[in-house]
Design a protein around this motif. Structure first.
Motif, PDB file in Angstrom:
ATOM      1  N   TYR A 141       0.839  -1.201   0.000  1.00  0.00           N
ATOM      2  CA  TYR A 141       0.000   0.000   0.000  1.00  0.00           C
ATOM      3  C   TYR A 141       0.877   1.256   0.000  1.00  0.00           C
ATOM      4  CZ  TYR A 141       0.994  -1.332   4.826  1.00  0.00           C
ATOM      5  OH  TYR A 141       1.626  -1.759   5.956  1.00  0.00           O
ATOM      6  N   TYR A 142       0.260   2.379  -0.345  1.00  0.00           N
ATOM      7  CA  TYR A 142       0.960   3.678  -0.377  1.00  0.00           C
ATOM      8  C   TYR A 142       1.548   3.948   1.013  1.00  0.00           C
ATOM      9  CZ  TYR A 142       1.232   8.850  -0.682  1.00  0.00           C
ATOM     10  OH  TYR A 142       1.626  10.166  -0.639  1.00  0.00           O
ATOM     11  N   SER A 143       2.838   4.235   1.053  1.00  0.00           N
ATOM     12  CA  SER A 143       3.578   4.301   2.314  1.00  0.00           C
ATOM     13  C   SER A 143       3.099   5.403   3.266  1.00  0.00           C
ATOM     14  CB  SER A 143       5.067   4.495   2.011  1.00  0.00           C
ATOM     15  OG  SER A 143       5.238   5.551   1.088  1.00  0.00           O
ATOM     16  N   SER A 144       2.395   6.409   2.753  1.00  0.00           N
ATOM     17  CA  SER A 144       1.936   7.482   3.644  1.00  0.00           C
ATOM     18  C   SER A 144       0.665   7.110   4.412  1.00  0.00           C
ATOM     19  CB  SER A 144       1.659   8.763   2.853  1.00  0.00           C
ATOM     20  OG  SER A 144       2.851   9.309   2.392  1.00  0.00           O
ATOM     21  N   TYR A 145      -0.070   6.093   3.954  1.00  0.00           N
ATOM     22  CA  TYR A 145      -1.339   5.791   4.631  1.00  0.00           C
ATOM     23  C   TYR A 145      -1.158   5.493   6.124  1.00  0.00           C
ATOM     24  CZ  TYR A 145      -3.698   5.396   0.037  1.00  0.00           C
ATOM     25  OH  TYR A 145      -4.220   5.634  -1.213  1.00  0.00           O
ATOM     26  N   PRO A 146      -0.231   4.593   6.502  1.00  0.00           N
ATOM     27  CA  PRO A 146      -0.109   4.312   7.941  1.00  0.00           C
ATOM     28  C   PRO A 146       0.281   5.549   8.738  1.00  0.00           C
ATOM     29  CG  PRO A 146       1.165   2.727   6.643  1.00  0.00           C
ATOM     30  CD  PRO A 146       0.663   3.756   5.697  1.00  0.00           C
ATOM     31  N   VAL A 176      -8.340   2.079  -1.403  1.00  0.00           N
ATOM     32  CA  VAL A 176      -8.010   1.398  -2.661  1.00  0.00           C
ATOM     33  C   VAL A 176      -7.320   2.400  -3.576  1.00  0.00           C
ATOM     34  CG1 VAL A 176      -8.946   0.209  -4.681  1.00  0.00           C
ATOM     35  CG2 VAL A 176      -9.996  -0.142  -2.438  1.00  0.00           C
ATOM     36  N   THR A 177      -6.065   2.139  -3.876  1.00  0.00           N
ATOM     37  CA  THR A 177      -5.313   3.019  -4.771  1.00  0.00           C
ATOM     38  C   THR A 177      -5.238   2.332  -6.125  1.00  0.00           C
ATOM     39  OG1 THR A 177      -3.978   3.597  -2.871  1.00  0.00           O
ATOM     40  CG2 THR A 177      -3.148   4.304  -5.000  1.00  0.00           C
ATOM     41  N   SER A 178      -5.788   2.972  -7.148  1.00  0.00           N
ATOM     42  CA  SER A 178      -5.818   2.317  -8.452  1.00  0.00           C
ATOM     43  C   SER A 178      -5.599   3.335  -9.571  1.00  0.00           C
ATOM     44  CB  SER A 178      -7.159   1.610  -8.642  1.00  0.00           C
ATOM     45  OG  SER A 178      -7.138   0.859  -9.827  1.00  0.00           O
ATOM     46  N   TYR A 200     -11.427   5.614  -2.676  1.00  0.00           N
ATOM     47  CA  TYR A 200     -10.664   5.298  -3.886  1.00  0.00           C
ATOM     48  C   TYR A 200      -9.692   6.430  -4.162  1.00  0.00           C
ATOM     49  CZ  TYR A 200     -13.524   1.271  -4.967  1.00  0.00           C
ATOM     50  OH  TYR A 200     -14.130   0.047  -4.912  1.00  0.00           O
ATOM     51  N   ASP A 201      -8.417   6.112  -4.063  1.00  0.00           N
ATOM     52  CA  ASP A 201      -7.383   7.099  -4.353  1.00  0.00           C
ATOM     53  C   ASP A 201      -6.963   6.888  -5.808  1.00  0.00           C
ATOM     54  OD1 ASP A 201      -5.096   8.606  -4.562  1.00  0.00           O
ATOM     55  OD2 ASP A 201      -4.355   8.105  -2.554  1.00  0.00           O
ATOM     56  N   LEU A 202      -7.438   7.786  -6.679  1.00  0.00           N
ATOM     57  CA  LEU A 202      -7.223   7.600  -8.126  1.00  0.00           C
ATOM     58  C   LEU A 202      -6.192   8.598  -8.664  1.00  0.00           C
ATOM     59  CD1 LEU A 202     -10.915   6.885  -9.276  1.00  0.00           C
ATOM     60  CD2 LEU A 202      -9.215   5.318  -8.364  1.00  0.00           C
ATOM     61  N   ALA A 203      -5.216   8.911  -7.816  1.00  0.00           N
ATOM     62  CA  ALA A 203      -4.187   9.897  -8.178  1.00  0.00           C
ATOM     63  C   ALA A 203      -3.523   9.578  -9.527  1.00  0.00           C
ATOM     64  CB  ALA A 203      -3.127   9.960  -7.077  1.00  0.00           C
ATOM     65  N   TYR A 204      -3.398   8.279  -9.836  1.00  0.00           N
ATOM     66  CA  TYR A 204      -2.665   7.884 -11.060  1.00  0.00           C
ATOM     67  C   TYR A 204      -3.590   7.358 -12.155  1.00  0.00           C
ATOM     68  CZ  TYR A 204       1.173   8.266  -7.775  1.00  0.00           C
ATOM     69  OH  TYR A 204       2.054   8.740  -6.835  1.00  0.00           O
ATOM     70  N   TYR A 205      -4.897   7.576 -11.998  1.00  0.00           N
ATOM     71  CA  TYR A 205      -5.812   7.065 -13.025  1.00  0.00           C
ATOM     72  C   TYR A 205      -5.935   8.089 -14.161  1.00  0.00           C
ATOM     73  CZ  TYR A 205      -9.687   4.489 -15.091  1.00  0.00           C
ATOM     74  OH  TYR A 205     -10.489   3.775 -15.960  1.00  0.00           O
ATOM     75  N   PHE A 223      -8.497  12.779  -6.403  1.00  0.00           N
ATOM     76  CA  PHE A 223      -7.593  13.101  -7.518  1.00  0.00           C
ATOM     77  C   PHE A 223      -6.693  14.255  -7.090  1.00  0.00           C
ATOM     78  CE2 PHE A 223     -11.169  11.094  -9.650  1.00  0.00           C
ATOM     79  CZ  PHE A 223     -10.550  10.309 -10.615  1.00  0.00           C
ATOM     80  N   THR A 224      -5.628  14.463  -7.857  1.00  0.00           N
ATOM     81  CA  THR A 224      -4.692  15.535  -7.510  1.00  0.00           C
ATOM     82  C   THR A 224      -3.984  16.075  -8.754  1.00  0.00           C
ATOM     83  OG1 THR A 224      -2.590  15.979  -6.387  1.00  0.00           O
ATOM     84  CG2 THR A 224      -3.022  13.692  -6.918  1.00  0.00           C
ATOM     85  N   VAL A 225      -3.677  17.379  -8.734  1.00  0.00           N
ATOM     86  CA  VAL A 225      -2.868  17.896  -9.847  1.00  0.00           C
ATOM     87  C   VAL A 225      -1.422  17.404  -9.736  1.00  0.00           C
ATOM     88  CG1 VAL A 225      -4.224  19.980 -10.350  1.00  0.00           C
ATOM     89  CG2 VAL A 225      -2.329  20.133  -8.744  1.00  0.00           C
ATOM     90  N   SER A 226      -1.012  16.960  -8.537  1.00  0.00           N
ATOM     91  CA  SER A 226       0.383  16.523  -8.350  1.00  0.00           C
ATOM     92  C   SER A 226       0.787  15.484  -9.387  1.00  0.00           C
ATOM     93  CB  SER A 226       0.578  15.920  -6.961  1.00  0.00           C
ATOM     94  OG  SER A 226       0.238  16.843  -5.969  1.00  0.00           O
ATOM     95  N   LYS A 227      -0.118  14.547  -9.680  1.00  0.00           N
ATOM     96  CA  LYS A 227       0.235  13.458 -10.590  1.00  0.00           C
ATOM     97  C   LYS A 227      -0.450  13.576 -11.947  1.00  0.00           C
ATOM     98  CE  LYS A 227       2.297  12.101  -6.978  1.00  0.00           C
ATOM     99  NZ  LYS A 227       3.653  11.718  -6.703  1.00  0.00           N
ATOM    100  N   SER A 228      -1.494  14.401 -12.038  1.00  0.00           N
ATOM    101  CA  SER A 228      -2.156  14.534 -13.340  1.00  0.00           C
ATOM    102  C   SER A 228      -1.410  15.534 -14.215  1.00  0.00           C
ATOM    103  CB  SER A 228      -3.620  14.934 -13.165  1.00  0.00           C
ATOM    104  OG  SER A 228      -3.741  16.050 -12.300  1.00  0.00           O
TER     105      SER A 228
HETATM  106  C1  LIG Z   1      -1.506   7.355  -4.121  1.00  0.00           C
HETATM  107  C2  LIG Z   1      -1.217   8.761  -3.726  1.00  0.00           C
HETATM  108  N1  LIG Z   1      -2.179   9.486  -3.165  1.00  0.00           N
HETATM  109  C3  LIG Z   1      -1.951  10.748  -2.771  1.00  0.00           C
HETATM  110  C4  LIG Z   1      -0.722  11.343  -2.946  1.00  0.00           C
HETATM  111  C5  LIG Z   1      -0.486  12.745  -2.458  1.00  0.00           C
HETATM  112  O1  LIG Z   1      -1.004  13.664  -3.344  1.00  0.00           O
HETATM  113  P1  LIG Z   1      -0.977  15.235  -3.041  1.00  0.00           P
HETATM  114  O2  LIG Z   1       0.325  15.758  -3.521  1.00  0.00           O
HETATM  115  O3  LIG Z   1      -2.138  15.748  -3.831  1.00  0.00           O
HETATM  116  O4  LIG Z   1      -1.180  15.443  -1.581  1.00  0.00           O
HETATM  117  C6  LIG Z   1       0.301  10.632  -3.528  1.00  0.00           C
HETATM  118  C7  LIG Z   1       1.628  11.240  -3.687  1.00  0.00           C
HETATM  119  O5  LIG Z   1       2.610  10.626  -3.990  1.00  0.00           O
HETATM  120  C8  LIG Z   1       0.053   9.304  -3.925  1.00  0.00           C
HETATM  121  O6  LIG Z   1       1.017   8.562  -4.466  1.00  0.00           O
END
Ligand SMILES: Cc1ncc(COP(=O)(O)O)c(C=O)c1O
Length: 410
Positions: A141-146, A176-178, A200-205, A223-228
């Motif tokens: 899982y995404y390392s920041s969740y815990p 769920v990150t997808s 649903y964390d769809l940052a990379y969808y 969603f986020t502009v960070s990855k889109s």
């Molecule tokens: C799955 C996931 N969600 C959220 C984030 C964080 O996004 P933000 O920069 O919008 O806080 C990241 C950043 O790496 C990520 O990988």
């Protein structure tokens, strides 16, 4: 050819003091020592810089002294600090890409999707419950969740680890990150119990990373502009929320946390999303290149180069992704994730340390709920650092083929 015009490697040995990389930063050509440490631990999206530089002033935003003074953006909207133009561009881009349903959804804006993640935990947990709600996600899982979940030691929720191991009959929130960070695979819920809540964390969808196979239609999507678009520094994310009460609670969390979200950043994000949509419709400035086609090609190229470098060695492996039909691209394609999820053979017990000795900083599998033979490597850095990564992995690979399994970092 894996090199680019932007970065040229001179010399062949990283130990040579004359060896250097020519790199452009802010338009200036600089010589970087090719034995410098490369930091691919974070998913810092610097790869996107050159595209936006080419857009020049077309995406500049001018905010005069009299603008953005009020706390409020639209008092008629449930999310009263959401700038209407950002809401409009979010809906337009999702419609164009076809990656998420926005009809009958509330949009909640956040200071990055990180703030929205915390707002979602607050909104989905029950204040009157006897014990904190379990928050789980399938490993890796995404390392920041815990860390985000545990940071304030809330009485509302607590981190309960890998969703595969969750066997309680108590209420839970599944994340769920997808496609998934770190391994890039498409994901679904693993618990599937009635009454379970899901974020649903769809940052990379987005099409540059993965085939767009369906219009996501979940109750709560982030969603986020960070990855889109690659603008992590603007700190703008958005949630698409079906349930009005959940959206209200998320809005309340952000009101109490930061009294809204920077208007300046929202206006900038709106401008960038508009530029992306216009580029897809070829409406942009002369010569503007379709944003997603551009980055799909770039990611395909990077993954091809990476796979070429590791081909033939049995020290480490990469995941293989199935080909699926991408509705956006109109063709079958596989995923080209934002991270390479590298698995080393068992005798490399700590692959993060192993790569650090080769001056490549990565993130160990232990942060993602799995063992240390795995590492996550960012694929989103500038071209010159990606070139150095390829060069170093290729040396490690060549040495391993020469020396056999007892390879040590030099
Ligand atoms: C799955 C996931 N969600 C959220 C984030 C964080 O996004 P933000 O920069 O919008 O806080 C990241 C950043 O790496 C990520 O990988």
């Amino acid at each position: 050819m894996c090199g680019t015009k932007q970065a040229a490697i001179n010399g062949h040995s990283s130990s040579s003091s004359h060896s250097c990389i020519e790199a452009k930063e802010n338009g200036v050509t600089k010589k970087l020592p090719s034995d410098s440490v490369i930091n691919l631990d974070h998913g810092d999206p610097k790869m996107f810089e050159s595209y936006w530089r080419r857009m020049g002033d077309n995406c500049a935003v001018v905010i005069t002294g009299w603008q953005s003074l009020s706390y409020f953006s639209d008092i008629t909207s449930l999310c009263w600090f959401l700038e209407p133009e950002l809401a409009e561009e979010v809906r337009r881009l999702h419609r164009l890409v076809g990656n998420a349903v926005t009809e009958d959804r509330h949009i909640v804006v956040g200071t990055g999707s990180t703030q929205l993640f915390q707002a979602a935990l607050y909104a989905l947990s029950s204040p009157d419950a006897d014990e904190p709600m379990s928050v789980v996600s399938a490993a890796p899982y995404y390392s920041s969740y815990p860390t985000l979940t545990e940071f304030l030691r809330s009485r509302l929720y607590r981190w309960a680890g890998d969703a595969h191991g969750f066997d309680g009959d108590k209420p839970y929130i599944e994340l769920v990150t997808s496609p998934n960070n770190p391994d890039g695979f498409t994901r679904k819920t693993v618990i599937n119990r009635r009454g379970g809540k899901v974020v649903y964390d769809l940052a990379y969808y987005w099409p540059q990373y993965t085939p767009i196979t369906i219009q996501a239609d979940h109750d709560l999507m982030l969603f986020t502009v960070s990855k889109s678009t690659g603008h992590a520094g603007s700190r703008i994310g958005w949630a698409l929320v079906k349930d009005k009460e959940v959206a209200k609670k998320m809005t309340k969390f952000i009101e109490l946390n930061t009294i809204g979200v920077s208007k300046d950043s929202q206006v900038r994000a709106a401008k960038l999303l508009r530029a992306v949509s216009d580029s897809c419709k070829q409406l942009g400035s002369q010569g503007s290149v379709n944003f997603f086609d551009n980055f799909r090609r770039l990611m395909i190229n990077r993954w091809e180069c990476l796979r070429n470098v590791i081909r033939g060695n049995d020290l480490f492996t990469l995941p293989e992704y199935p080909k699926e039909f991408c509705n956006f691209a109109g063709e079958f394609t596989e995923a080209h994730p934002a991270f390479a999820w590298l698995k080393f053979k068992e005798e490399i017990k700590d692959s993060e340390s192993f790569l650090r000795a080769h001056k490549i900083l990565t993130r160990s599998g232990k942060h993602f709920g799995v063992n240390k033979t795995y590492v996550r490597i960012s694929m989103l850095d500038r071209e010159e650092n990606f070139e150095i990564l390829l060069e170093r992995l290729s040396k490690i690979s060549a040495k391993q083929q020469e020396n056999g399994p007892s390879l040590r970092a030099s």
